[in-house]
Design a protein around this motif. Structure first.
Motif, short mmCIF file in Angstrom:
data_model
loop_
_atom_site.label_atom_id
_atom_site.label_comp_id
_atom_site.label_asym_id
_atom_site.label_seq_id
_atom_site.Cartn_x
_atom_site.Cartn_y
_atom_site.Cartn_z
N GLN A 97 0.83 -1.20 0.00
CA GLN A 97 0.00 0.00 0.00
C GLN A 97 0.86 1.25 0.00
O GLN A 97 1.81 1.37 0.77
CB GLN A 97 -0.91 -0.01 1.22
CG GLN A 97 -1.87 1.17 1.26
CD GLN A 97 -2.78 1.10 2.47
OE1 GLN A 97 -2.76 0.11 3.19
NE2 GLN A 97 -3.57 2.14 2.68
N LEU A 98 0.51 2.20 -0.84
CA LEU A 98 1.24 3.45 -0.93
C LEU A 98 0.82 4.39 0.21
O LEU A 98 -0.35 4.63 0.42
CB LEU A 98 0.95 4.13 -2.27
CG LEU A 98 1.56 5.52 -2.49
CD1 LEU A 98 3.07 5.41 -2.53
CD2 LEU A 98 1.02 6.13 -3.77
N SER A 99 1.80 4.91 0.94
CA SER A 99 1.53 5.87 2.00
C SER A 99 1.70 7.27 1.46
O SER A 99 2.82 7.76 1.28
CB SER A 99 2.49 5.64 3.18
OG SER A 99 2.30 6.64 4.15
N MET A 100 0.61 7.95 1.20
CA MET A 100 0.67 9.28 0.61
C MET A 100 1.28 10.30 1.57
O MET A 100 1.81 11.32 1.17
CB MET A 100 -0.72 9.74 0.19
CG MET A 100 -1.33 8.89 -0.92
SD MET A 100 -0.35 8.92 -2.43
CE MET A 100 -0.48 10.64 -2.89
N GLY A 101 1.19 10.02 2.87
CA GLY A 101 1.76 10.95 3.83
C GLY A 101 3.26 11.06 3.76
O GLY A 101 3.85 12.06 4.19
N LYS A 102 3.91 10.02 3.24
CA LYS A 102 5.37 10.03 3.15
C LYS A 102 5.85 10.09 1.70
O LYS A 102 7.02 9.87 1.42
CB LYS A 102 5.96 8.79 3.81
CG LYS A 102 5.81 8.79 5.32
CD LYS A 102 6.59 7.64 5.93
CE LYS A 102 6.55 7.69 7.45
NZ LYS A 102 7.33 6.59 8.05
N THR A 103 4.95 10.37 0.81
CA THR A 103 5.30 10.43 -0.60
C THR A 103 5.48 11.89 -1.01
O THR A 103 4.53 12.66 -0.93
CB THR A 103 4.22 9.78 -1.47
OG1 THR A 103 4.00 8.45 -1.01
CG2 THR A 103 4.64 9.75 -2.93
N VAL A 104 6.66 12.25 -1.41
CA VAL A 104 6.93 13.64 -1.77
C VAL A 104 7.71 13.69 -3.07
O VAL A 104 8.30 12.69 -3.50
CB VAL A 104 7.75 14.37 -0.67
CG1 VAL A 104 6.99 14.40 0.63
CG2 VAL A 104 9.12 13.74 -0.50
N SER A 105 7.70 14.85 -3.71
CA SER A 105 8.50 15.07 -4.92
C SER A 105 9.38 16.28 -4.70
O SER A 105 9.12 17.12 -3.82
CB SER A 105 7.59 15.29 -6.14
OG SER A 105 6.82 16.48 -5.97
#
Length: 369
Positions: A97-105
């Motif tokens: 599962q992708l954790s959007m809270g820790k996904t940054v660019s």
């Protein structure tokens, strides 16, 4: 998976990983966990079939990152969106599962006009958070030799969610950017940062002392046994440097104290300059750090002699004339400080002491450098 599992048994390993449902339990077998328990070979096998992407994939332990270099923002966003979609499908396929809270660019470039522009990268219908300076909980100025600004952190197997951090992009923009041509350490002193060579030596000293103290350390043998003869003069192996530092630096002298003393000695033996006349301890800080940025910038440009002076602008091809508004044929930092009737500060020493008169002058002057 039992602790005595034989990794040489390829067939058994295939069975364990066939459906990507392998769980690794910690000591009491209470909760599934990936970190610190699974050997690297299992992790590498688990993700050996990561799909191909246009972006380049990088990895350190269980942290992965994708990086893309493109000449324009649009091309970079298109490429990163496509690759993140490919990887998101892969994770969904294998129950990660992708954790959007820790996904940054993040984007790294030299185009100052677009310093505040943000990447528009999405996963599904959600836009990734953009960070000017990504941070994974570590100080990127120290620690890993090649810290990645962001990446995929495959931290655990189901049912624990797997975290994916970032897909940083890199764009290259050709702009006219004046460079600092002084090769001294003046700018480092103003920034409060020791020269890189001394910081490397300080890190080597700390590492050598730790390796010497603990026999379990991977570098213990290299640190405590005589270094083999070096055939090439251009080579500077760790063991030779570490042993020389351990023998020459007292044990009761801390790393920070040694760095400060070495920096001061280097500063004192460097060539004469205006800053050296007024700054005795380069690591002791300089006055003015509490000032607004535009005043702090002008002050340090006068201190170092590197800035948007008319002579520099002409040299860089940004001005047709090097003359000062007062009539002097060439406007330099030296001219402004010592003899300009229009812009001269109260005193040269005041640029470093920063008394009330100098602070008032910086606030009121029309000098734009």
């Amino acid at each position: 998976m039992p602790d005595d599992f034989e990794f040489g048994d390829g067939e058994a390993l295939d069975v364990e990983l066939e459906h990507r449902q392998t769980l690794v339990f910690d000591g009491g077998g209470v909760r599934p966990s990936w970190r610190g328990r699974v050997k690297a070979v299992v992790f590498n096998i688990y993700i050996h079939d990561l799909p191909d992407t246009t972006s380049t994939k990088y990895g350190y332990a269980d942290d992965l990152a994708i990086m893309l270099r493109r000449p324009t923002w649009k091309a970079m966003e298109v490429g990163l969106n496509r690759d993140m979609g490919i990887l998101a499908d892969y994770l969904q396929k294998w129950h990660l599962q992708l954790s959007m809270g820790k996904t940054v660019s993040a984007a790294y470039h030299l185009n100052n006009r677009e310093a505040r522009r943000e990447l528009d990268v999405h996963v599904g219908n959600k836009r990734l958070e953009f960070q000017q300076a990504p941070n994974e909980g570590q100080d990127n100025s120290k620690g890993l030799a090649h810290p990645s600004p962001g990446g995929f952190d495959l931290g655990s197997f189901p049912p624990d969610p797997t975290h994916i951090h970032a897909s940083p992009g890199i764009t290259r923009s050709r702009i006219l950017c004046p460079s600092l041509e002084q090769k001294s350490t003046c700018e480092q002193v103003l920034a409060g940062i020791a020269p890189a060579s001394l910081r490397r030596d300080a890190a080597t000293l700390a590492l050598a002392r730790k390796a010497q103290k603990h026999d379990w350390h991977i570098l213990h043998k290299a640190t405590t046994t005589p270094a083999p003869p070096c055939r090439l003069k251009s080579r500077h192996p760790y063991n030779k440097a570490a042993q020389e530092m351990l023998q020459s630096i007292p044990e009761d002298l801390s790393r920070d104290a040694w760095l400060a003393a070495s920096w001061k000695q280097t500063w004192e033996t460097a060539g004469p300059s205006r800053m050296q006349r007024y700054i005795r301890d380069p690591g002791g800080g300089v006055k003015g750090e509490d000032m607004p940025r535009h005043l702090w910038t002008s002050l340090n440009r006068l201190r170092s002699g590197v800035g948007r002076f008319k002579s520099s602008l002409k040299k860089w091809g940004l001005s047709d004339s090097a003359a000062c508004e007062c009539g002097e044929p060439e406007q330099t930092a030296e001219h402004i400080i010592t003899g300009c009737p229009l812009y001269s500060p109260p005193s040269e020493a005041g640029l470093f002491d920063l008394g009330p008169e100098t602070r008032a002058w910086l606030h009121d002057t029309e000098l734009a450098i």
